[in-house]
Design a protein around this motif. Structure first.
Motif, PDB file in Angstrom:
ATOM      1  N   GLY A  66      50.268  -0.946-121.361  1.00 54.28           N
ATOM      2  CA  GLY A  66      49.503  -0.266-120.448  1.00 54.28           C
ATOM      3  C   GLY A  66      49.345  -1.362-119.855  1.00 54.28           C
ATOM      4  N   PHE A  67      49.540  -2.487-120.267  1.00 54.49           N
ATOM      5  CA  PHE A  67      48.919  -3.934-120.357  1.00 54.49           C
ATOM      6  C   PHE A  67      49.857  -5.150-119.883  1.00 54.49           C
ATOM      7  CE2 PHE A  67      45.617  -1.641-122.484  1.00 54.49           C
ATOM      8  CZ  PHE A  67      44.563  -1.250-122.193  1.00 54.49           C
ATOM      9  N   SER A  68      49.702  -5.195-118.859  1.00 51.55           N
ATOM     10  CA  SER A  68      50.197  -6.608-118.881  1.00 51.55           C
ATOM     11  C   SER A  68      50.347  -7.982-119.397  1.00 51.55           C
ATOM     12  CB  SER A  68      50.180  -7.684-116.918  1.00 51.55           C
ATOM     13  OG  SER A  68      48.910  -7.980-116.853  1.00 51.55           O
ATOM     14  N   PRO A  69      51.187  -9.430-120.023  1.00 55.42           N
ATOM     15  CA  PRO A  69      50.534  -9.892-120.622  1.00 55.42           C
ATOM     16  C   PRO A  69      49.576 -11.194-119.849  1.00 55.42           C
ATOM     17  CG  PRO A  69      53.149  -9.441-120.435  1.00 55.42           C
ATOM     18  CD  PRO A  69      52.796  -8.629-119.911  1.00 55.42           C
ATOM     19  N   SER A  70      49.663 -11.263-118.623  1.00 54.34           N
ATOM     20  CA  SER A  70      48.146 -11.674-118.213  1.00 54.34           C
ATOM     21  C   SER A  70      46.994 -11.276-118.195  1.00 54.34           C
ATOM     22  CB  SER A  70      48.542 -12.052-116.776  1.00 54.34           C
ATOM     23  OG  SER A  70      48.446 -10.525-116.042  1.00 54.34           O
ATOM     24  N   PHE A  71      47.201  -9.866-117.686  1.00 53.91           N
ATOM     25  CA  PHE A  71      45.978  -8.564-118.506  1.00 53.91           C
ATOM     26  C   PHE A  71      45.411  -9.459-119.992  1.00 53.91           C
ATOM     27  CE2 PHE A  71      43.066  -5.555-119.933  1.00 53.91           C
ATOM     28  CZ  PHE A  71      42.275  -5.611-118.182  1.00 53.91           C
ATOM     29  N   ILE A  72      46.393  -9.313-120.617  1.00 55.79           N
ATOM     30  CA  ILE A  72      45.725  -8.950-122.113  1.00 55.79           C
ATOM     31  C   ILE A  72      45.298 -10.195-122.802  1.00 55.79           C
ATOM     32  CG2 ILE A  72      47.121  -8.810-124.597  1.00 55.79           C
ATOM     33  CD1 ILE A  72      48.947  -7.061-123.869  1.00 55.79           C
ATOM     34  N   THR A  73      45.702 -11.335-122.122  1.00 56.09           N
ATOM     35  CA  THR A  73      45.469 -13.064-122.284  1.00 56.09           C
ATOM     36  C   THR A  73      44.419 -12.935-121.491  1.00 56.09           C
ATOM     37  OG1 THR A  73      47.788 -14.073-122.126  1.00 56.09           O
ATOM     38  CG2 THR A  73      45.402 -15.153-122.060  1.00 56.09           C
ATOM     39  N   PHE A  74      43.703 -12.395-120.754  1.00 55.47           N
ATOM     40  CA  PHE A  74      42.669 -12.979-119.678  1.00 55.47           C
ATOM     41  C   PHE A  74      41.414 -12.318-120.351  1.00 55.47           C
ATOM     42  CE2 PHE A  74      45.223 -15.346-116.857  1.00 55.47           C
ATOM     43  CZ  PHE A  74      44.709 -16.659-117.027  1.00 55.47           C
ATOM     44  N   GLY A  75      41.768 -10.959-120.350  1.00 57.37           N
ATOM     45  CA  GLY A  75      40.828  -9.856-120.543  1.00 57.37           C
ATOM     46  C   GLY A  75      40.409  -9.758-121.897  1.00 57.37           C
ATOM     47  N   ARG A  76      41.471  -9.514-122.705  1.00 57.60           N
ATOM     48  CA  ARG A  76      40.668  -9.485-123.867  1.00 57.60           C
ATOM     49  C   ARG A  76      39.503 -11.316-124.410  1.00 57.60           C
ATOM     50  NH1 ARG A  76      46.139 -11.300-128.441  1.00 57.60           N
ATOM     51  NH2 ARG A  76      44.612 -12.328-129.519  1.00 57.60           N
ATOM     52  N   ALA A  77      40.190 -11.960-123.519  1.00 63.77           N
ATOM     53  CA  ALA A  77      38.988 -13.222-123.997  1.00 63.77           C
ATOM     54  C   ALA A  77      38.216 -13.476-123.411  1.00 63.77           C
ATOM     55  CB  ALA A  77      40.335 -14.377-123.543  1.00 63.77           C
ATOM     56  N   PHE A  78      38.059 -12.146-122.230  1.00 69.59           N
ATOM     57  CA  PHE A  78      36.717 -12.281-121.970  1.00 69.59           C
ATOM     58  C   PHE A  78      36.324 -11.189-122.303  1.00 69.59           C
ATOM     59  CE2 PHE A  78      33.811  -9.748-118.236  1.00 69.59           C
ATOM     60  CZ  PHE A  78      32.833 -11.046-118.113  1.00 69.59           C
ATOM     61  N   GLY A  79      36.508 -10.249-122.894  1.00 74.33           N
ATOM     62  CA  GLY A  79      35.904  -8.883-123.438  1.00 74.33           C
ATOM     63  C   GLY A  79      35.239  -9.805-125.044  1.00 74.33           C
ATOM     64  N   ALA A  80      35.676 -10.898-125.666  1.00 71.30           N
ATOM     65  CA  ALA A  80      34.963 -10.846-126.882  1.00 71.30           C
ATOM     66  C   ALA A  80      34.336 -12.291-126.639  1.00 71.30           C
ATOM     67  CB  ALA A  80      36.011 -12.293-126.809  1.00 71.30           C
ATOM     68  N   ALA A  81      34.993 -12.433-124.713  1.00 69.96           N
ATOM     69  CA  ALA A  81      33.204 -13.799-124.690  1.00 69.96           C
ATOM     70  C   ALA A  81      31.644 -13.436-124.445  1.00 69.96           C
ATOM     71  CB  ALA A  81      33.493 -13.967-123.691  1.00 69.96           C
ATOM     72  N   LEU A  82      32.347 -11.759-123.751  1.00 71.60           N
ATOM     73  CA  LEU A  82      30.555 -10.721-123.476  1.00 71.60           C
ATOM     74  C   LEU A  82      30.568 -10.696-125.384  1.00 71.60           C
ATOM     75  CD1 LEU A  82      32.183  -8.557-121.056  1.00 71.60           C
ATOM     76  CD2 LEU A  82      30.295 -10.377-120.613  1.00 71.60           C
ATOM     77  N   ILE A  83      31.038 -10.383-126.185  1.00 68.39           N
ATOM     78  CA  ILE A  83      30.887  -9.790-127.392  1.00 68.39           C
ATOM     79  C   ILE A  83      29.727 -10.867-128.085  1.00 68.39           C
ATOM     80  CG2 ILE A  83      30.976  -8.814-129.743  1.00 68.39           C
ATOM     81  CD1 ILE A  83      33.582  -7.499-128.106  1.00 68.39           C
ATOM     82  N   THR A  84      30.940 -12.086-127.949  1.00 72.45           N
ATOM     83  CA  THR A  84      30.216 -13.043-128.372  1.00 72.45           C
ATOM     84  C   THR A  84      28.905 -13.588-128.114  1.00 72.45           C
ATOM     85  OG1 THR A  84      31.644 -14.809-127.371  1.00 72.45           O
ATOM     86  CG2 THR A  84      32.290 -13.524-129.530  1.00 72.45           C
ATOM     87  N   GLY A  85      28.559 -13.753-126.928  1.00 72.89           N
ATOM     88  CA  GLY A  85      27.521 -14.159-126.364  1.00 72.89           C
ATOM     89  C   GLY A  85      26.320 -13.278-126.121  1.00 72.89           C
ATOM     90  N   LEU A  86      26.444 -12.212-125.858  1.00 76.75           N
ATOM     91  CA  LEU A  86      25.457 -10.880-126.714  1.00 76.75           C
ATOM     92  C   LEU A  86      24.923 -11.610-127.792  1.00 76.75           C
ATOM     93  CD1 LEU A  86      26.591  -7.384-125.144  1.00 76.75           C
ATOM     94  CD2 LEU A  86      25.095  -9.145-123.930  1.00 76.75           C
ATOM     95  N   ALA A  87      26.301 -11.651-128.671  1.00 77.29           N
ATOM     96  CA  ALA A  87      25.460 -11.898-130.309  1.00 77.29           C
ATOM     97  C   ALA A  87      24.960 -13.405-130.316  1.00 77.29           C
ATOM     98  CB  ALA A  87      26.549 -12.562-131.385  1.00 77.29           C
ATOM     99  N   LEU A  88      25.509 -14.327-129.526  1.00 74.28           N
ATOM    100  CA  LEU A  88      24.164 -15.544-129.000  1.00 74.28           C
ATOM    101  C   LEU A  88      23.122 -15.816-128.294  1.00 74.28           C
ATOM    102  CD1 LEU A  88      27.573 -18.022-128.467  1.00 74.28           C
ATOM    103  CD2 LEU A  88      26.484 -17.982-130.347  1.00 74.28           C
ATOM    104  N   LEU A  89      22.792 -15.004-127.748  1.00 79.05           N
ATOM    105  CA  LEU A  89      22.033 -14.741-126.990  1.00 79.05           C
ATOM    106  C   LEU A  89      20.920 -14.135-127.638  1.00 79.05           C
ATOM    107  CD1 LEU A  89      20.359 -14.829-124.101  1.00 79.05           C
ATOM    108  CD2 LEU A  89      21.292 -12.847-123.415  1.00 79.05           C
ATOM    109  N   GLY A  90      21.113 -12.735-128.861  1.00 76.55           N
ATOM    110  CA  GLY A  90      20.335 -12.054-129.115  1.00 76.55           C
ATOM    111  C   GLY A  90      20.030 -12.855-130.340  1.00 76.55           C
ATOM    112  N   LEU A  91      20.631 -14.016-131.214  1.00 77.21           N
ATOM    113  CA  LEU A  91      20.262 -14.659-131.967  1.00 77.21           C
ATOM    114  C   LEU A  91      19.211 -15.717-131.995  1.00 77.21           C
ATOM    115  CD1 LEU A  91      23.219 -13.777-134.246  1.00 77.21           C
ATOM    116  CD2 LEU A  91      21.055 -13.149-134.621  1.00 77.21           C
ATOM    117  N   ARG A  92      19.490 -15.624-129.938  1.00 74.62           N
ATOM    118  CA  ARG A  92      18.787 -16.967-130.033  1.00 74.62           C
ATOM    119  C   ARG A  92      19.194 -18.622-130.046  1.00 74.62           C
ATOM    120  NH1 ARG A  92      12.160 -15.445-129.490  1.00 74.62           N
ATOM    121  NH2 ARG A  92      12.612 -13.774-128.022  1.00 74.62           N
ATOM    122  N   ARG A  93      20.395 -18.592-130.413  1.00 79.94           N
ATOM    123  CA  ARG A  93      21.297 -20.122-130.774  1.00 79.94           C
ATOM    124  C   ARG A  93      21.116 -20.691-129.268  1.00 79.94           C
ATOM    125  NH1 ARG A  93      21.657 -19.556-136.189  1.00 79.94           N
ATOM    126  NH2 ARG A  93      22.891 -17.442-136.762  1.00 79.94           N
TER     127      ARG A  93
END
Length: 296
Positions: A39-66
């Motif tokens: 259902g997804f192209s190789p390019s969307f899998i590559t960039f989309g998963r990286a951006f989604g993971a950045a949102l997850i980890t970015g919120l964790a870093l922000l919440g923990l005030r790193r």
């Protein structure tokens, strides 16, 4: 009574166990990529998963005030490029032409490549016995791939080789930084530093038709790649490398090929033969013996 020192060294086994958990999470990456490609192209899998993971980890870093690790920004950016784009991108392209189990076998060369990069710029000095076990394990994996009746080398193997090169180099960079920073922060900041590229790439792939009516299984596959392969796996893996040594714990990844075979059988219906099981036992023995080898 002798007080317990808060700085007592962590038993080496802890590094192996954490590394093993990371390997098991990574092992499902290729089968999940096969599923997500429906259902997804190789390019969307590559960039989309990286951006989604950045949102997850970015919120964790922000919440923990790193605090932003300015001193390590170049290394973290390099690790982000290799682990967020290099391995996912090359492996996604490869999965269009080769079975997931075949990909898992070819990627069995990762531990030896990781040890090589650890020796080149990771500050580690594996001894001859260590290299002997590493080469023996890699030889077992290569001979296994050549012995398969339906496995024919092709262009997919070139993409897999590039994926292995990206991953092994990225592992050494992130593992080295994990000696002075929590492992989850290493992958988190790596993803955040490359997030602008991920966002632009995600939008571009969407405009190019990167999403084509995915079903529930394909969404689940993409979700696994984002939350587990891109984030949780590195939390365990980086910490294991930091505790047990990059070259030594990296040998646990020799088992990843066979975990991938098991996941491929369960998720994709790919066959598991007695020959595969025999090689799995042999590689497991080499990994165990490799634990005793000296690494400076």
């Amino acid at each position: 009574m002798t007080p317990i020192s808060p700085t007592a060294p962590t038993p080496p086994l802890t590094g192996y166990l954490l590394g093993l958990v990371g390997v098991m999470i990574f092992a499902a990456t290729l089968p999940m990529t096969h599923i997500a490609l429906g259902g997804f192209s190789p390019s969307f899998i590559t960039f989309g998963r990286a951006f989604g993971a950045a949102l997850i980890t970015g919120l964790a870093l922000l919440g923990l005030r790193r605090s932003v690790p300015v001193a390590n920004r170049r290394q973290l950016f390099a690790a982000g490029l290799l682990l967020a784009y290099g391995f996912p991108g090359f492996s996604s392209i490869a999965m269009q032409t080769v079975p997931a189990s075949h990909g898992g076998i070819v990627l069995g060369i990762l531990p030896l490549m990781t040890a090589s990069f650890a020796a080149l710029f990771g500050g580690e000095k594996p001894g001859l016995l260590f290299w002997g076990f590493g080469i023996a394990g890699a030889a077992l994996v290569v001979s296994f791939s050549l012995s398969g009746a339906d496995i024919t080398p092709g262009i997919g193997d070139l993409w897999l080789a590039l994926a292995a090169l990206s991953a092994s180099c990225g592992y050494v960079i992130s593992g080295k930084i994990s000696r002075s920073m929590p492992g989850w922060e290493v992958i988190a900041w790596s993803l955040v530093f490359v997030a602008p590229i991920s966002l632009v790439g995600t939008i571009w792939s969407l405009l190019q038709g990167g999403v084509s009516a995915p079903d529930a299984a394909e969404y689940a596959g993409f979700g696994y790649l984002t939350g587990f392969s891109m984030v949780l796996g590195f939390v365990f893996w980086n910490r294991g490398l930091a505790l047990g040594g990059i070259a030594r714990v990296g040998q646990v990844q020799l088992l990843q090929s066979f975990f991938t075979i098991a996941f491929s059988a369960a998720l994709l219906g790919e066959a598991v033969t007695p020959v595969k099981l025999a090689y799995a036992f042999a590689v497991g023995l080499v990994v165990w013996l490799g634990r005793k080898a000296k690494v400076g």
